[in-house]
Design an enzyme around this catalytic site. Structure first.
Site, PDB file in Angstrom:
ATOM      1  N   SER A  98     -28.308  45.220   5.313  1.00  0.00           N
ATOM      2  CA  SER A  98     -27.584  44.161   4.629  1.00  0.00           C
ATOM      3  C   SER A  98     -26.795  43.286   5.596  1.00  0.00           C
ATOM      4  O   SER A  98     -26.156  43.778   6.528  1.00  0.00           O
ATOM      5  CB  SER A  98     -26.619  44.760   3.596  1.00  0.00           C
ATOM      6  OG  SER A  98     -25.823  43.760   3.011  1.00  0.00           O
ATOM      7  N   ASP A  99     -26.843  41.980   5.358  1.00  0.00           N
ATOM      8  CA  ASP A  99     -25.934  41.061   6.038  1.00  0.00           C
ATOM      9  C   ASP A  99     -24.504  41.405   5.658  1.00  0.00           C
ATOM     10  O   ASP A  99     -24.257  41.980   4.594  1.00  0.00           O
ATOM     11  CB  ASP A  99     -26.220  39.627   5.599  1.00  0.00           C
ATOM     12  CG  ASP A  99     -27.130  38.909   6.585  1.00  0.00           C
ATOM     13  OD1 ASP A  99     -27.373  39.467   7.654  1.00  0.00           O
ATOM     14  OD2 ASP A  99     -27.603  37.814   6.263  1.00  0.00           O
ATOM     15  N   LYS A 100     -23.568  41.038   6.517  1.00  0.00           N
ATOM     16  CA  LYS A 100     -22.158  41.287   6.201  1.00  0.00           C
ATOM     17  C   LYS A 100     -21.556  40.134   5.400  1.00  0.00           C
ATOM     18  O   LYS A 100     -21.119  40.311   4.269  1.00  0.00           O
ATOM     19  CB  LYS A 100     -21.350  41.493   7.486  1.00  0.00           C
ATOM     20  CG  LYS A 100     -19.858  41.735   7.233  1.00  0.00           C
ATOM     21  CD  LYS A 100     -19.079  41.772   8.525  1.00  0.00           C
ATOM     22  CE  LYS A 100     -18.964  40.375   9.106  1.00  0.00           C
ATOM     23  NZ  LYS A 100     -17.671  39.769   9.099  1.00  0.00           N
ATOM     24  N   THR A 119     -31.563  41.930   3.477  1.00  0.00           N
ATOM     25  CA  THR A 119     -30.934  40.753   2.887  1.00  0.00           C
ATOM     26  C   THR A 119     -30.731  39.706   3.972  1.00  0.00           C
ATOM     27  O   THR A 119     -30.510  40.034   5.141  1.00  0.00           O
ATOM     28  CB  THR A 119     -29.571  41.092   2.252  1.00  0.00           C
ATOM     29  OG1 THR A 119     -28.622  41.387   3.280  1.00  0.00           O
ATOM     30  CG2 THR A 119     -29.689  42.276   1.307  1.00  0.00           C
ATOM     31  N   LYS A 144     -32.993  40.949  13.676  1.00  0.00           N
ATOM     32  CA  LYS A 144     -33.160  41.546  12.351  1.00  0.00           C
ATOM     33  C   LYS A 144     -34.613  41.958  12.120  1.00  0.00           C
ATOM     34  O   LYS A 144     -34.891  42.987  11.508  1.00  0.00           O
ATOM     35  CB  LYS A 144     -32.689  40.573  11.273  1.00  0.00           C
ATOM     36  CG  LYS A 144     -31.197  40.283  11.339  1.00  0.00           C
ATOM     37  CD  LYS A 144     -30.774  39.259  10.292  1.00  0.00           C
ATOM     38  CE  LYS A 144     -29.284  38.968  10.388  1.00  0.00           C
ATOM     39  NZ  LYS A 144     -28.852  37.962   9.404  1.00  0.00           N
TER      40      LYS A 144
END
Length: 783
Positions: A302-304, A535, A518
C-alpha cells in the site's frame, strides 16, 4: 460534422461559455466514438454456433435419420430454451458492465466561463481550453499553446519512444502525459480526432484469469476421461452389435454431458453482478477477472500518502543547517521552490504557512519553474535576483545533498536532522538555494501527514482475513518506521533494492521507494509465491499496478493509473480493498460450488450411463432424456452466480487435484446411491425398460439438486439459507420433472408413489452426504 476554422480563436483567459459549449456539442456530437452494436438477432443466433450447440444439432440430425421426429423436436426446443436463457443472462451481465462503463470515463480540466473545472471527457467540444499534466490521458486532439509535455503515443502508433511537445505542437487523443504540464485548445473530438477514437478508461482484459484457467483445465480432464469412456462404449456396441446410429448418438451425448454449457454465462454473470455490488460500495471494476483475483490475494503493498494517511500535510517543523539561515529563510526558500498551480499537497503545505508569515511579499520575479518530478525527486524555482539566475530547490535529502556537494560533516548533519524530524513520522525535505553551480544547503522542513483514523483498524481486519499489508513510501527510513509503528504494520524497514528485495518477506515497510521500485517489489513478492495487490495513484505506478494480480487505483489516482489497475476506489483509504476482498471471496465460493458440482455431476452421469450400458446390455436413458437432464441441471446451477454465500476467512487458491479428488469421492457415493435405488426401483416396482429410463432420469435430477445444496456451504446444509433465485429455480425444477414423470410427458410415466419415495430417499441421502462433507472438505483443503 467536422470541426472547422470557426472553433479556433477561443479567449484563452476565459475559455468557452457554457452556452457556446452546449451549442457546439449539439453541432459536433459528444467526444466519443459510437460503439459498434451487434443486432440482438445476431447475438441470439451466436448461441447456436459453438461446440456444444454443434453436438446437440448433430444429435437432432441423428434423431431425424432414425425417424424420431418427436424426440428431435424436443431436443430442438430444449436447445432453443437454453440459448434463450444464456442470451438473457449475458445481456443482464452486459447491462451491469454498461453501468460500470458510465462511471469510469476519463475526466478533463477545462476552462469554462473563466473558471477551471473538471468535466467528463466526452463533454469536451472543439475550441475548449484544456490543461493536461503528468499522469493524464489526453482527452481530445489539442493544439498546445503553453507549457511542455512528454507524450507516450505507443498505444496509438506502436512507437515506444516518447514525444516532446510544446507550444505550437499537437497532442493527440489517447496519448499519455509522462512528464510536464501544458495547456491547449481542442481541435478535434470523437471520431474526428487524429487517430479516430477518444481515450476511454475502461479496458476489459481478455486474458483468462486464474479461475478461468483452472476451470477450463478441469474441463479438459473431464473431456479426456469421457473420451475414454466413449471409446469403451463404442467397442462394447460393436462387439454386441448394437445399432450403430443409436450408439453414435449415445456416445455423442456422453461428450455433451462433460462440456460446461453454462460456464461462460455463469462466470460472466457472477463477476458482473459482483462488480455491480462493488460499484455501490465505492469500488469501480475496470477488469472483471480482478474480482476473483482478490479472493486469492495474500499480500497488499500500500501507498502511504492518502491511503494510510490523511493526505492533509501540515508544517511540522523547520531546522536550519546553514550558519546564515534561520527558520524564516529556510521556509521562504522552500516556498519559492513550490507553486500553487501544481496543486501538489507538499507545495500547498509549505505555501500556506509561508504566506501567513509574510515571507513571500518581496519575492523576486520568477523566470521558470520545474514541478516535482518522480525521476529527479525535486522541484525547482528559478528567479531573477540582481540580474542573475537564482535557484530555490527542495526535495529528498539524498538528492539535495549531492547537488550541494556536501562534505562528510555536512552530509552527516543533514542525515541527523532528517532522523530528528522523521522520528515522529514527518516527511522531511531538504531545502537549498543559490546559483545553479553553487547551491547551498539551507536546512530541512518536516511535513506531517497523520495516519487516517480508520487505517490501523482496516489493516488489522485485513490481517484477520489472511492478507498481510506492506507500506511503500518515498520517505526516509525513520519516517516510515514511525508511521508503521502507529499503524501496527511492524518496524522492519527495507529499501526496495539489493538485500531488501532478496528477503522481501521479512520487510514490513519499504522506504525511499522510487516509483519504478514498486514494480520490483511486486515482482519479488510474486516470485516468492504470493498473490499480490498494489495500490497506486501516479503515472509511474502503472507498471506495478499492471504487474500485480490486483492493481488498485486509489481515489486520487491519475487516469493512467486507473487504466492500468483492476479496480478503482472512489473513497480514500483501504476500506474499498477490504470490500473487494470479501466480494471476491464470495465470487470464488460461488464458482467453487459450480465447479465441484460440475465435476461431480459429470463423473456421476457418464459413469452411471456407461455402467448401465455394460450391466443391462442396453441404453439406460434416451438421448432426449439426457439432453433434458443437462438443461434441468444447468437451470439450477446457473443460479449459483447470485447465490447467498459465506466468504472464506483466508485467501483462496484453485487446486485442481483437490477439486477433482473431492468431487470423485462425492461422485462415488452418489453412484452407490443411484445404482442402489435404480436396481431396487426397477425390480421391486416391476418397471419396464421405458419406465426404468424415467427412473434413471429422476434419480440423476434429484441427486444433482441435493449436491448443489450440500456443496454450497462449509457447515450443515441448513446453516445458510439459499438465494431467492436458487430456491425458486430448485422448486420449479423439482415440480416440473415430477409432473413430467408422473403424467408421462416426454417420458414413460412412473407411479407417483415411487417419485415420492425417491424424493424422500434423496433427502435422506443428502443428509448423509452433508456429514461426509465434514471430513472430505478438510481432507482436500477445499476451503
Amino acid at each position: 460534422m467536422t470541426p472547422s476554422a470557426e472553433t479556433t480563436g477561443t479567449d484563452r483567459s476565459r475559455g468557452l461559455s457554457t452556452q457556446e459549449a452546449d451549442a457546439r456539442r449539439a453541432r459536433y456530437g459528444p467526444n466519443a466514438v459510437a460503439e459498434a452494436k451487434v443486432p440482438l438477432w445476431r447475438q441470439l443466433l451466436a448461441k447456436f454456433w459453438a461446440p456444444v450447440p454443434w453436438m446437440l444439432e448433430a444429435v437432432i440430425l441423428l434423431q431425424l435419420l432414425l425417424g424420431r421426429h418427436v424426440e428431435a423436436a424436443v431436443i430442438a426446443a430444449l436447445l432453443v430454451f437454453n440459448a434463450g436463457v444464456a442470451f438473457l443472462q449475458e445481456r443482464r451481465a452486459r447491462d451491469a458492465l454498461a453501468l460500470l462503463r458510465r462511471q469510469l470515463h476519463v475526466t478533463a480540466r477545462v476552462l469554462r466561463d473563466a473558471q477551471w473545472q473538471r468535466i467528463a471527457a466526452e463533454d469536451l467540444v472543439p475550441g475548449d481550453i484544456v490543461h493536461v499534466r503528468a499522469g493524464d490521458i489526453v482527452p481530445a486532439d489539442l493544439l498546445l499553446f503553453d507549457g511542455a509535455v512528454t507524450l507516450d503515443q505507443s498505444a496509438l502508433t506502436g512507437e515506444s519512444l516518447p514525444v516532446e511537445a510544446g507550444a505550437g505542437n499537437p497532442a493527440y487523443a489517447g496519448s499519455v502525459v509522462r512528464q510536464g504540464e501544458a495547456s491547449g485548445e481542442v481541435t478535434g473530438t470523437g471520431a474526428h480526432t487524429y487517430f479516430g477514437r477518444t481515450a476511454e478508461l475502461v479496458r476489459t482484459a481478455s486474458a483468462p484469469s486464474h479461475m478461468q484457467r483452472t476451470i477450463f483445465a478441469i474441463v479438459q480432464r473431464l473431456v479426456l476421461f469421457d473420451s475414454l469412456l466413449v471409446g469403451l462404449v463404442l467397442i462394447y456396441a460393436l462387439r454386441h452389435r448394437l445399432p450403430l446410429l443409436e450408439s453414435a448418438e449415445f456416445a455423442l451425448m456422453l461428450l455433451v454431458a462433460s462440456v460446461p454449457v453454462a460456464l461462460p454465462a455463469t462466470y460472466t454473470l457472477a463477476t458482473a453482478l459482483a462488480s455491480l455490488v462493488l460499484s455501490r460500495k465505492g469500488v469501480l471494476v475496470t477488469r472483471l477477472p480482478a474480482v476473483e483475483e482478490a479472493a486469492a490475494m495474500d499480500t497488499l503493498v500500500s501507498d502511504k500518502t492518502g491511503t494510510l494517511t490523511q493526505n492533509t500535510l501540515t508544517l511540522a517543523g523547520v531546522k536550519p543547517l546553514a550558519p546564515e539561515a534561520d527558520e524564516a529563510a529556510v521556509l521562504r526558500a522552500a516556498a519559492l521552490a513550490s507553486d500553487d498551480a501544481t496543486q501538489d499537497p507538499l507545495d500547498l503545505a509549505i505555501l500556506v504557512p509561508a504566506r501567513a508569515r509574510g515571507l513571500l511579499r518581496d519575492a523576486p520575479p520568477r523566470a521558470d519553474f520545474h514541478p516535482f518530478d518522480p525521476t529527479t525527486r525535486r522541484s525547482e524555482g528559478i528567479y531573477t535576483v540582481a540580474g542573475r539566475a537564482w535557484h530555490a530547490v527542495k526535495g529528498a535529502a539524498n538528492v539535495i545533498g549531492p547537488l550541494c556537494r556536501l562534505d562528510a560533516a555536512g552530509q552527516a548533519a543533514l542525515e541527523a536532522a532528517e532522523r530528528q524530524l522523521g522520528a515522529s513520522g514527518a516527511r522531511v525535505l531538504a531545502v537549498a538555494a543559490g546559483e545553479a553551480q553553487d547551491l547551498r544547503l539551507l536546512g530541512v522542513v518536516g511535513l506531517a501527514d497523520p495516519p487516517r483514523a480508520d487505517a490501523a483498524d482496516l489493516i488489522a481486519r485485513l490481517r484477520t482475513l489472511g492478507v498481510r499489508v506492506h507500506m511503500a513510501t518515498g520517505d526516509a527510513l525513520e519516517t516510515a518506521r514511525a508511521i508503521g509503528a502507529q499503524l501496527g504494520l511492524g518496524e522492519r524497514v527495507c529499501e526496495a533494492r539489493g538485500a531488501g528485495l532478496r528477503d522481501v518477506e521479512s520487510c514490513d515497510l519499504f522506504a525511499r521507494v522510487l516509483p519504478e521500485d514498486k514494480h520490483a517489489i511486486v515482482q519479488a513478492l510474486q516470485q516468492r509465491g504470493h498473490v499480490t495487490g498494489m495500490t497506486g495513484d501516479g503515472v509511474n505506478d502503472a507498471p506495478a499496478l499492471r504487474q500485480a494480480e490486483l492493481g488498485v487505483a486509489v481515489a486520487s489516482a491519475t487516469d493512467v493509473a486507473k487504466a492500468a489497475a483492476g479496480v478503482v476506489l472512489t473513497e480514500p483509504g483501504l476500506a474499498g480493498v477490504l470490500t473487494v476482498v470479501r466480494e471476491g471471496r464470495e465470487v470464488h465460493r460461488r464458482m467453487l460450488t459450480y465447479t465441484l458440482n460440475k465435476v461431480l455431476k459429470t463423473f456421476e452421469i457418464v459413469v452411471f450411463l456407461t455402467l448401465g450400458l455394460w450391466l443391462t446390455g442396453g441404453f439406460v436413458m434416451s438421448s432426449t432424456l439426457i439432453v433434458l437432464l443437462l438443461f434441468t441441471n444447468d437451470f439450477v446451477t446457473m443460479t449459483i452466480a447470485g447465490d447467498r454465500v459465506q466468504p472464506a476467512p483466508r485467501p483462496q487458491r484453485w487446486r485442481v487435484g483437490a477439486l477433482v479428488g473431492a468431487a470423485f469421492v462425492f461422485a462415488a457415493l452418489c453412484l452407490v446411491f443411484s445404482f442402489g435405488f435404480y436396481w431396487w426401483g426397477r425390480t421391486a416396482w416391476g418397471l419396464d425398460p421405458a419406465q426404468a429410463q424415467t427412473l434413471a432420469f429422476l434419480i440423476l435430477v434429484f441427486t444433482n439438486q441435493a449436491n448443489v445444496y450440500v456443496l454450497r456451504c462449509d457447515g450443515p446444509l441448513w446453516s445458510l439459507a439459499p438465494g431467492r433465485w436458487m430456491l425458486r429455480a430448485s422448486l420449479a425444477d423439482v415440480v416440473a420433472v415430477t409432473l413430467l414423470a408422473g403424467l408421462g410427458l416426454l417420458m414413460a410415466a412412473v407411479p407417483w408413489t415411487l417419485v415420492g419415495v425417491l424424493l424422500g430417499a434423496t433427502l435422506g441421502f443428502a443428509l448423509i452426504l452433508d456429514q461426509v462433507k465434514r471430513f472430505v472438505f478438510p481432507r482436500f483443503a477445499i476451503v
